[in-house]
Each structure stands twice: as structure tokens, then as C-alpha cells.
Design a protein around this motif. Structure first.
Motif, mmCIF file in Angstrom:
data_model
loop_
_atom_site.group_PDB
_atom_site.id
_atom_site.type_symbol
_atom_site.label_atom_id
_atom_site.label_comp_id
_atom_site.label_asym_id
_atom_site.label_seq_id
_atom_site.Cartn_x
_atom_site.Cartn_y
_atom_site.Cartn_z
ATOM 1 N N LEU A 173 -43.701 68.738 28.344
ATOM 2 C CA LEU A 173 -44.638 69.834 28.561
ATOM 3 C C LEU A 173 -45.433 70.114 27.294
ATOM 4 O O LEU A 173 -46.649 70.325 27.345
ATOM 5 N N LEU A 174 -44.751 70.119 26.161
ATOM 6 C CA LEU A 174 -45.438 70.355 24.890
ATOM 7 C C LEU A 174 -46.488 69.280 24.637
ATOM 8 O O LEU A 174 -47.566 69.560 24.104
ATOM 9 N N ASP A 175 -46.179 68.044 25.017
ATOM 10 C CA ASP A 175 -47.109 66.933 24.795
ATOM 11 C C ASP A 175 -48.378 67.090 25.617
ATOM 12 O O ASP A 175 -49.467 66.718 25.173
ATOM 13 N N VAL A 176 -48.261 67.654 26.815
ATOM 14 C CA VAL A 176 -49.411 67.793 27.718
ATOM 15 C C VAL A 176 -50.212 69.062 27.430
ATOM 16 O O VAL A 176 -51.423 69.107 27.652
ATOM 17 N N ALA A 177 -49.544 70.105 26.926
ATOM 18 C CA ALA A 177 -50.202 71.401 26.721
ATOM 19 C C ALA A 177 -51.351 71.306 25.721
ATOM 20 O O ALA A 177 -51.335 70.487 24.805
ATOM 21 N N ASP A 178 -52.333 72.181 25.915
ATOM 22 C CA ASP A 178 -53.477 72.253 25.002
ATOM 23 C C ASP A 178 -53.176 73.130 23.798
ATOM 24 O O ASP A 178 -53.736 72.937 22.727
ATOM 25 N N LEU A 179 -52.319 74.125 23.997
ATOM 26 C CA LEU A 179 -51.964 75.060 22.930
ATOM 27 C C LEU A 179 -50.455 75.263 22.989
ATOM 28 O O LEU A 179 -49.909 75.573 24.041
ATOM 29 N N VAL A 180 -49.789 75.039 21.874
ATOM 30 C CA VAL A 180 -48.340 75.253 21.799
ATOM 31 C C VAL A 180 -48.059 76.123 20.581
ATOM 32 O O VAL A 180 -48.490 75.807 19.466
ATOM 33 N N THR A 181 -47.348 77.217 20.813
ATOM 34 C CA THR A 181 -46.917 78.073 19.718
ATOM 35 C C THR A 181 -45.402 78.139 19.734
ATOM 36 O O THR A 181 -44.805 78.436 20.770
ATOM 37 N N ASP A 182 -44.801 77.832 18.603
ATOM 38 C CA ASP A 182 -43.353 77.921 18.461
ATOM 39 C C ASP A 182 -43.041 79.193 17.692
ATOM 40 O O ASP A 182 -43.374 79.312 16.518
ATOM 41 N N MET A 183 -42.442 80.154 18.375
ATOM 42 C CA MET A 183 -42.081 81.419 17.733
ATOM 43 C C MET A 183 -40.769 81.221 16.968
ATOM 44 O O MET A 183 -39.710 81.068 17.581
ATOM 45 N N SER A 184 -40.855 81.184 15.671
ATOM 46 C CA SER A 184 -39.644 81.030 14.865
ATOM 47 C C SER A 184 -39.188 82.385 14.363
ATOM 48 O O SER A 184 -40.008 83.270 14.115
ATOM 49 N N LYS A 185 -37.887 82.559 14.253
ATOM 50 C CA LYS A 185 -37.344 83.830 13.799
ATOM 51 C C LYS A 185 -37.096 83.769 12.293
ATOM 52 O O LYS A 185 -36.415 82.884 11.788
ATOM 53 N N VAL A 186 -37.673 84.707 11.568
ATOM 54 C CA VAL A 186 -37.379 84.874 10.150
ATOM 55 C C VAL A 186 -36.331 85.973 9.981
ATOM 56 O O VAL A 186 -35.371 85.832 9.220
ATOM 57 N N LYS A 187 -36.496 87.054 10.740
ATOM 58 C CA LYS A 187 -35.609 88.204 10.650
ATOM 59 C C LYS A 187 -35.697 88.975 11.953
ATOM 60 O O LYS A 187 -36.752 89.003 12.599
#
Length: 202
Positions: A173-187
Motif C-alpha cells: 500500500l505504501l508503494d502505491v500511495a501518492d502521499l505517505v506519512t509515518d507518525m513517529s513517537k518522540v514523547k
């Protein structure tokens, strides 16, 4: 309004306007907070443009009342922007009609029914903007076939935008998507033992 400049101009035969207005598949994934919140913010923008918005909440319980649901329902009924329809798997989906003697559908069956309705709506171009909230989970768990989803998204007609949220979005799915945002946790407050609170989590 600020307008970002693309770093690459592909040789795809499209005009700038055609390329700018092509429908997008967007994915918000990762372990950090804000995936659904960001998608609902995009839905607000779609509503403001007068686009019909369809929200499909997979996985979450019907008892879980998010603030964005109430806000978008009120806005959708205001007559000022686009119409808004909100569907919840936890409520069994509004379009499923079962006889009283029928047993309750399993969560997997509910997820599949939700996807079947999304497919019907995409084919009919019911909405201009779709939020498939927490849909990454049914894909990750194998409840809904990722290959089928990708085929439907590739072949959807018109100018329908689709945003999918949830952890563990499949790589395909990530490969096909036009926009991918990975929400990473800092705190996160939960790291310090603080539970979710009104106005922040719901």
C-alpha cells in the motif's frame, strides 16, 4: 496561499493543471499519535471545498465518540460546505440489514462489509473525499485482501481522494500511495502514566 514547488516534473504528458488535480491515495501510518486527527483535518478542507465526504471508521467501537465526528456531522448538515456521511464498523454499518434471528457478524466480517461498501461508493463516485480510518489494521490482519484494495484504488473513476489511517500499513500500500506519512513517537503523556484526556484524545 503558500504553494509548494515540486522537486521533479515528470515526463507524463500531463499539463500542470491536470497533474495538480489528479486524485490521490494517502496513508497515515506509524506508532505516533495523530494519524486519524490529520485525516479528519483533511476532511475539513474537503468539506470547505464543497466536496462530499465519506468517513468509514474501521475497528473502533461505536461507544468511542470522537470530537471530529460531531463537528463534521454538524458541518455536513449546515448546508455551507460538502455533505458528510459517517459510518462506524462498531455500529454494524448502517447499510447492513439482517433478520433479528441472524447472529452478530464477526469483526472480520464487519470489516469486509465495510470494504464492500467502500468499493460500491468508489464505483458510483459517491464521495470526492474518503477517510478509511484504521483501515490499515484489517489489511495488516488479512481480513481484507491488500491486492484487491490496490486494484480498486488504481481503477477508481473520477477525482476521488482516499486517505487510509492505522499502524502497520502494508508495504504494498505504501508503494502505491501518492502521499505517505509515518507518525513517529518522540514523547507521549502515556509514557509518564497519564491516560488519554478530553479535548486531546476525543
Amino acid at each position: 496561499m503558500p504553494q509548494g514547488q515540486p522537486s521533479v516534473v515528470p515526463d507524463d504528458g500531463l499539463t500542470t493543471r491536470q497533474r495538480r488535480n489528479r486524485p490521490l491515495v494517502m496513508v497515515h501510518t506509524g506508532v505516533g499519535k495523530g494519524k486519524s486527527t490529520a485525516a479528519f483535518g483533511m476532511a475539513l478542507r474537503a468539506w470547505n471545498q464543497g466536496w462530499p465526504v465519506g468517513v468509514f471508521q474501521f475497528v473502533k467501537s461505536a461507544k468511542w465518540k470522537v470530537g471530529e465526528e460531531n463537528a463534521l456531522r454538524v458541518l455536513g448538515a449546515s448546508g455551507e460546505g460538502g455533505a458528510v456521511d459517517w459510518h462506524k464498523m462498531g455500529e454494524g454499518w448502517s447499510w447492513i440489514q439482517r433478520a433479528p434471528q441472524d447472529g452478530e457478524l464477526s469483526n472480520e466480517e464487519k470489516a469486509r462489509e465495510g470494504w464492500e461498501q467502500v468499493k460500491r461508493d468508489l464505483a458510483a463516485e459517491t464521495y470526492r473525499f474518503y477517510v478509511l480510518d484504521e483501515f490499515a489494521y484489517p489489511l495488516h490482519w488479512g481480513w481484507v485482501d491488500t491486492g484487491e484494495v490496490l486494484d480498486v484504488l488504481r481503477e477508481r473513476p473520477g477525482t476521488q481522494h482516499v486517505v487510509i489511517t492505522g499502524r502497520n500499513a502494508p508495504q504494498a500500500l505504501l508503494d502505491v500511495a501518492d502521499l505517505v506519512t509515518d507518525m513517529s513517537k518522540v514523547k507521549h503523556p502515556m509514557d509518564a502514566g497519564q491516560k488519554g484526556q478530553r479535548g486531546i484524545e476525543w
